[in-house]
Design a protein around this motif. Structure first.
Motif, PDB file in Angstrom:
ATOM      1  N   ALA A   1       9.839  20.840  13.701  1.00  0.00           N
ATOM      2  CA  ALA A   1       8.406  20.541  13.658  1.00  0.00           C
ATOM      3  C   ALA A   1       7.823  20.500  15.070  1.00  0.00           C
ATOM      4  O   ALA A   1       6.707  20.983  15.320  1.00  0.00           O
ATOM      5  CB  ALA A   1       8.164  19.211  12.952  1.00  0.00           C
ATOM      6  N   THR A   2       8.593  19.945  16.008  1.00  0.00           N
ATOM      7  CA  THR A   2       8.119  19.872  17.394  1.00  0.00           C
ATOM      8  C   THR A   2       8.048  21.261  18.019  1.00  0.00           C
ATOM      9  O   THR A   2       7.078  21.609  18.704  1.00  0.00           O
ATOM     10  CB  THR A   2       9.044  18.973  18.217  1.00  0.00           C
ATOM     11  N   ILE A   3       9.071  22.066  17.790  1.00  0.00           N
ATOM     12  CA  ILE A   3       9.077  23.430  18.316  1.00  0.00           C
ATOM     13  C   ILE A   3       7.896  24.222  17.754  1.00  0.00           C
ATOM     14  O   ILE A   3       7.216  24.962  18.475  1.00  0.00           O
ATOM     15  CB  ILE A   3      10.410  24.122  17.988  1.00  0.00           C
ATOM     16  N   MET A   4       7.629  24.045  16.472  1.00  0.00           N
ATOM     17  CA  MET A   4       6.500  24.747  15.869  1.00  0.00           C
ATOM     18  C   MET A   4       5.172  24.256  16.430  1.00  0.00           C
ATOM     19  O   MET A   4       4.233  25.047  16.615  1.00  0.00           O
ATOM     20  CB  MET A   4       6.538  24.582  14.346  1.00  0.00           C
ATOM     21  N   PHE A   5       5.064  22.969  16.714  1.00  0.00           N
ATOM     22  CA  PHE A   5       3.846  22.447  17.330  1.00  0.00           C
ATOM     23  C   PHE A   5       3.629  23.109  18.686  1.00  0.00           C
ATOM     24  O   PHE A   5       2.499  23.504  19.029  1.00  0.00           O
ATOM     25  CB  PHE A   5       3.949  20.927  17.486  1.00  0.00           C
ATOM     26  N   MET A   6       4.698  23.272  19.456  1.00  0.00           N
ATOM     27  CA  MET A   6       4.589  23.910  20.769  1.00  0.00           C
ATOM     28  C   MET A   6       4.261  25.394  20.639  1.00  0.00           C
ATOM     29  O   MET A   6       3.544  25.958  21.473  1.00  0.00           O
ATOM     30  CB  MET A   6       5.887  23.712  21.545  1.00  0.00           C
TER      31      MET A   6
END
Length: 453
Positions: A60-65
């Protein structure tokens, strides 16, 4: 081997969860992610749906970035909140420095993630990969740690809110170190993100200013104006410029009447209706976020309405906290330990905290009003010892709340009127909502965030 860490939890401790717009990641995206982070190779070439697991929160964090969009033109600020030096693709910046994400089984208190002075592995602490943290916050942490790979260590703070904390400061924001990255990522989200929820943008604004204020030996330069926030008994929010013309500006609405507690640049609402939870408060109708507003709010929200009603007031400093009850005060004085000390009011009844010297995260002394009009001093010493004692301060009224705005001390009476306090004298402050003021709190406005692009 020296670890380069980002301190979280008690100092700032942003907690909560934020769902992404979609519940699943496409197989094309997963294949792209796995091409760099080989630990996800088993998830390549198939859709991945978020399930709250550690792996899910990493992705989820990677996708946010990867997917958070920003305005094409992002002018730098006239102060030091945003230089634009990290404003291009966060994901490309990150993967240019980090090749492996290593989830640890345990970490020291307050540590969210760290890297060593060699290699390209980021070590992530369990606290960061629960629903207690958002993809937005983790993205800022990931960028912070990636900056360490470029050769930017931290230093022990010698002053300010984090005084004495090892590895909790950089020297100055203009050096462009890891805490500069933290400030800039939050500032960029607050000012230039195009699809981010308004409440998350407001949250990011407060986060940017908090780090700017507290994470540098030389405080970052921030263009700001001190104001007083007014909550009316009809649930309206207003801004009062007490330093100039006493002009009242309409802002938005509060979700409920209640007490406002400051947590650095964030505001937390503790509703009068004890069936309602404590939550982050935004004053211009930005809405709500699902993030819990820190450890004290989490504890409060786990209690019954009757237990919640016992809490009179709450002070959240940078390194200490005090929970005020009618007959006692509970102190957490040591940021490195979970020790709680309790001191009794000895027959007096506490009714609220008075910020006569302003809400100051570095101060170890505050004031408390009792129902008989007497004032008490309370706080924590530098040796982590709590104190609660009678004060020589005398006031000519029983004030519900006192805050200092600039050089002006303002008190709110229980009948909804404001007074300027000058020593033992009080002078009425005339406003358009006299008699209707339910609560007051400190507020700041910022040139960068208020200016047009």
């Amino acid at each position: 081997m020296k670890r380069l860490v980002l301190l979280l939890s008690f100092i700032v401790g942003f907690t909560g969860s934020t769902a992404l717009a979609a519940d699943c990641v496409s197989k094309a995206e997963m294949t792209e992610i796995a091409s760099h982070f080989t630990q996800f190779r088993d998830l390549a070439r198939k859709d991945f749906c978020f399930d709250g697991s550690q792996t899910s929160n990493l992705i989820a964090t990677i996708m946010f970035m990867r997917k958070t969009a920003f305005e094409a033109d992002m002018p730098k600020s006239s102060d030091e909140l945003f230089s634009g030096r990290f404003s291009q693709s966060w994901y490309n910046y990150f993967i240019g420095r980090i090749d492996d994400l290593d989830v640890q089984s345990s970490c020291p208190k307050g540590v969210g993630a760290y890297v060593y002075g060699f290699g390209n592995t980021m070590y992530i602490c369990p606290m960061m990969l629960t629903d207690a943290f958002s993809a937005l916050d983790r993205a800022s942490v990931f960028m912070h740690e990636a900056r360490h790979i470029d050769g930017y260590p931290h230093t022990t703070c010698s002053r300010g809110a984090r005084k004495g904390l090892q590895g909790a400061c950089d020297v100055r924001i203009s050096d462009g170190g890891s805490y500069a990255v933290t400030v800039e990522t939050y500032a960029q989200l607050a000012k230039y993100a195009t699809d981010l929820h308004p409440a998350l943008k407001a949250y990011s604004l407060a986060s940017a200013v908090t780090y700017a204020d507290e994470a540098f030996e030389t405080p970052a330069r921030v263009d700001r104006q001190d104001e007083l926030l007014l909550m009316s008994n009809t649930k309206g929010f207003f801004s009062l410029d007490v330093t100039k013309s006493n002009r009242v500006e309409t802002l938005g609405d509060t979700p409920a009447l209640g007490h406002i507690v400051s947590r650095a640049q964030h505001l937390i609402l503790f509703p009068e209706d004890k069936n309602l939870p404590a939550e982050y408060l935004f004053t211009k109708n930005e809405g709500k976020i699902s993030q819990a507003a820190g450890e004290a709010a989490i504890e409060y929200n786990s209690q019954t309405p009757a237990q919640r009603a016992e809490l009179v007031d709450l002070h959240i400093g940078a390194q200490w906290m005090a929970k005020v009850y009618a007959d006692k005060v509970k102190f957490t004085c040591d940021p490195r330990a979970a020790t709680v000390n309790e001191l009794p009011m000895n027959g007096a009844k506490a009714v609220g905290i008075l910020y006569v010297n302003g809400y100051d995260r570095t101060s170890r002394l505050n004031y408390l009003m009792a129902d008989d009009g007497n004032v008490y001093e309370f706080g924590c010493t530098e040796s982590f010892r709590p104190f609660l004692r009678a004060s020589s301060m005398k006031l000519d009224k029983n004030f519900k709340r006192i805050h200092k705005v600039g050089n002006i001390v303002v008190g709110l009476t229980y009948d909804g009127h404001l007074f300027q306090i000058d020593g033992t004298k009080t002078i009425a402050i005339q406003t358009a909502i006299d008699g209707q003021i339910y609560e007051i709190a400190p507020r700041q406005s910022y040139g960068f965030f208020n200016s047009a692009n």
